[in-house]
Design a protein around this motif. Structure first.
Motif, mmCIF file in Angstrom:
data_model
loop_
_atom_site.group_PDB
_atom_site.id
_atom_site.type_symbol
_atom_site.label_atom_id
_atom_site.label_comp_id
_atom_site.label_asym_id
_atom_site.label_seq_id
_atom_site.Cartn_x
_atom_site.Cartn_y
_atom_site.Cartn_z
ATOM 1 N N SER A 2 -45.850 -27.432 18.056
ATOM 2 C CA SER A 2 -45.926 -28.269 16.877
ATOM 3 C C SER A 2 -44.551 -28.723 16.429
ATOM 4 O O SER A 2 -43.525 -28.163 16.816
ATOM 5 C CB SER A 2 -46.619 -27.508 15.744
ATOM 6 O OG SER A 2 -45.802 -26.448 15.302
ATOM 7 N N SER A 3 -44.531 -29.738 15.584
ATOM 8 C CA SER A 3 -43.282 -30.270 15.072
ATOM 9 C C SER A 3 -42.771 -29.384 13.946
ATOM 10 O O SER A 3 -43.359 -28.366 13.611
ATOM 11 C CB SER A 3 -43.509 -31.699 14.589
ATOM 12 O OG SER A 3 -44.482 -31.699 13.564
ATOM 13 N N ARG A 64 -50.738 -25.818 11.777
ATOM 14 C CA ARG A 64 -49.682 -25.940 12.782
ATOM 15 C C ARG A 64 -49.192 -24.553 13.219
ATOM 16 O O ARG A 64 -48.871 -24.334 14.389
ATOM 17 C CB ARG A 64 -48.530 -26.787 12.262
ATOM 18 C CG ARG A 64 -48.890 -28.262 12.122
ATOM 19 C CD ARG A 64 -47.706 -29.140 11.804
ATOM 20 N NE ARG A 64 -48.134 -30.539 11.810
ATOM 21 C CZ ARG A 64 -48.182 -31.305 12.893
ATOM 22 N NH1 ARG A 64 -47.797 -30.817 14.061
ATOM 23 N NH2 ARG A 64 -48.600 -32.549 12.817
ATOM 24 N N TYR A 65 -49.155 -23.621 12.281
ATOM 25 C CA TYR A 65 -48.793 -22.252 12.639
ATOM 26 C C TYR A 65 -49.885 -21.629 13.509
ATOM 27 O O TYR A 65 -49.592 -20.872 14.440
ATOM 28 C CB TYR A 65 -48.597 -21.411 11.381
ATOM 29 C CG TYR A 65 -47.419 -21.808 10.527
ATOM 30 C CD1 TYR A 65 -46.127 -21.432 10.871
ATOM 31 C CD2 TYR A 65 -47.603 -22.553 9.362
ATOM 32 C CE1 TYR A 65 -45.039 -21.783 10.079
ATOM 33 C CE2 TYR A 65 -46.530 -22.908 8.557
ATOM 34 C CZ TYR A 65 -45.245 -22.528 8.924
ATOM 35 O OH TYR A 65 -44.178 -22.877 8.144
ATOM 36 N N ALA A 66 -51.142 -21.936 13.193
ATOM 37 C CA ALA A 66 -52.253 -21.409 14.003
ATOM 38 C C ALA A 66 -52.148 -21.917 15.436
ATOM 39 O O ALA A 66 -52.414 -21.180 16.397
ATOM 40 C CB ALA A 66 -53.589 -21.818 13.383
ATOM 41 N N PHE A 67 -51.770 -23.173 15.580
ATOM 42 C CA PHE A 67 -51.592 -23.730 16.918
ATOM 43 C C PHE A 67 -50.477 -22.989 17.650
ATOM 44 O O PHE A 67 -50.598 -22.650 18.829
ATOM 45 C CB PHE A 67 -51.278 -25.225 16.815
ATOM 46 C CG PHE A 67 -51.293 -25.953 18.132
ATOM 47 C CD1 PHE A 67 -52.468 -26.468 18.641
ATOM 48 C CD2 PHE A 67 -50.123 -26.121 18.859
ATOM 49 C CE1 PHE A 67 -52.502 -27.138 19.863
ATOM 50 C CE2 PHE A 67 -50.127 -26.798 20.084
ATOM 51 C CZ PHE A 67 -51.314 -27.309 20.579
ATOM 52 N N GLU A 68 -49.388 -22.710 16.953
ATOM 53 C CA GLU A 68 -48.295 -21.955 17.558
ATOM 54 C C GLU A 68 -48.731 -20.552 17.941
ATOM 55 O O GLU A 68 -48.220 -19.973 18.913
ATOM 56 C CB GLU A 68 -47.113 -21.880 16.598
ATOM 57 C CG GLU A 68 -46.348 -23.191 16.451
ATOM 58 C CD GLU A 68 -45.100 -23.039 15.600
ATOM 59 O OE1 GLU A 68 -44.603 -21.892 15.470
ATOM 60 O OE2 GLU A 68 -44.619 -24.052 15.072
ATOM 61 N N LEU A 89 -52.982 -33.857 12.341
ATOM 62 C CA LEU A 89 -52.561 -33.039 13.490
ATOM 63 C C LEU A 89 -52.789 -33.762 14.819
ATOM 64 O O LEU A 89 -52.957 -33.124 15.857
ATOM 65 C CB LEU A 89 -53.339 -31.712 13.484
ATOM 66 C CG LEU A 89 -53.181 -30.856 12.221
ATOM 67 C CD1 LEU A 89 -54.163 -29.687 12.247
ATOM 68 C CD2 LEU A 89 -51.753 -30.344 12.091
ATOM 69 N N ASP A 90 -52.781 -35.090 14.773
ATOM 70 C CA ASP A 90 -53.128 -35.843 15.978
ATOM 71 C C ASP A 90 -52.093 -35.736 17.079
ATOM 72 O O ASP A 90 -52.320 -36.180 18.211
ATOM 73 C CB ASP A 90 -53.418 -37.312 15.648
ATOM 74 C CG ASP A 90 -52.194 -38.043 15.112
ATOM 75 O OD1 ASP A 90 -51.138 -37.402 14.915
ATOM 76 O OD2 ASP A 90 -52.300 -39.262 14.884
ATOM 77 N N ASP A 91 -50.955 -35.122 16.803
ATOM 78 C CA ASP A 91 -49.943 -34.903 17.838
ATOM 79 C C ASP A 91 -50.188 -33.611 18.606
ATOM 80 O O ASP A 91 -49.480 -33.325 19.578
ATOM 81 C CB ASP A 91 -48.547 -34.859 17.215
ATOM 82 C CG ASP A 91 -48.421 -33.777 16.144
ATOM 83 O OD1 ASP A 91 -49.316 -33.693 15.276
ATOM 84 O OD2 ASP A 91 -47.429 -33.022 16.170
#
Length: 263
Positions: A2-3, A64-68, A89-91
């Motif tokens: 994530s960014s 985004r943290y969950a994705f990480e 969160l389309d990125d």
């Protein structure tokens, strides 16, 4: 990955702690351990159960943290909330599942982005979904929702209506029925909860004799997923054990659950 993350608000810190990545990762590991133990008790392979994290009420910037932390599939109850997060969160390469009751006027939104739908409970809805999917050249995995608790407040088909419903679903070529879903009785008494899961399993076993694609069992949440695994769940829908107690009324169903910031 994530960014850069946006600054945490006071509310974020209260709910997810000063380090949301650490909080979510720790909670996720604890859930994985519970799943592994439940599978071992039931003589099942850990790989036979898929964890679907339920992200409703969790802000997009926290996801985004969950994705990480390694989460790639997010489950949402409400279309509007899911779409807002999808856009934010389309990125990220996220797969979205809708698990809540769907109003017919929201069909046109679901078919644009959802990978799965876990609450199919009417032929009218199936028809509308199929029409939109044909237009978009897409297919959708669906789980048929069954009301196993007998509560009037619950959506889902009556158990006796399942086989005729599955027969009728065959006309909708863009829908791919994968199994059954239920919301068990909300209770801390597992002796009352588990029969809901056992009933769904029996219905699946009977339906699979005539409809080979009906193999999955989407059942079990934070407070009862071990019982669901014991009855054969193939997908468990877990939110609060990963992201902490929600700021919504249903949080009281899990009285022993600490908030994410305390775990």
């Amino acid at each position: 990955m994530s960014s850069n993350h946006e600054p945490l608000s006071v509310e974020d810190v209260e709910r997810f702690g000063p380090d949301p990545l650490a909080t979510i990762s720790t909670n996720l590991a604890a859930v994985e351990e519970r799943i592994a133990r439940a599978c071992a008790r039931s003589g099942r392979d850990r790989g036979s159960v898929r964890l679907l994290p339920i992200t409703k009420t969790v802000p997009a910037h926290i996801l985004r943290y969950a994705f990480e932390a390694g989460i790639r599939s997010f489950g949402e109850n409400k279309i509007q909330e899911a779409m807002a997060k999808r856009d934010a969160l389309d990125d990220l390469a996220i797969e979205w599942t809708i698990v809540g009751h769907l109003q017919t006027n929201k069909v046109k939104y679901l078919t644009t982005f959802a990978r799965e739908f876990h609450a199919l409970d009417s032929l009218r809805l199936a028809d509308l979904l199929n029409r939109r999917l044909e237009r978009e050249g897409r297919f959708l995995d669906v789980y048929v929702q069954i009301n196993t608790s007998g509560e009037d407040s619950k959506f889902g088909l009556e158990p006796h209506a399942l086989l005729p419903f599955l027969d009728a679903l065959e006309q909708f070529s863009r829908l791919r029925p994968k199994g059954l879903m239920t919301l068990a009785l909300f209770s801390s008494e597992m002796a009352r909860v588990r029969p809901c899961f056992a009933l769904l399993r029996r219905l699946r076993d009977e339906a699979s004799k005539y409809h080979l694609g009906i193999a999955g069992l989407s059942m079990g949440m934070t407070g009862d997923f071990e019982e669901a695994i014991g009855e054969g769940a193939t997908i468990i829908r877990v939110g609060q054990a990963i992201f902490g107690k929600r700021p919504t009324p249903e949080g009281h169903y899990w009285p022993g659950l600490a908030s994410a910031a305390q775990q």
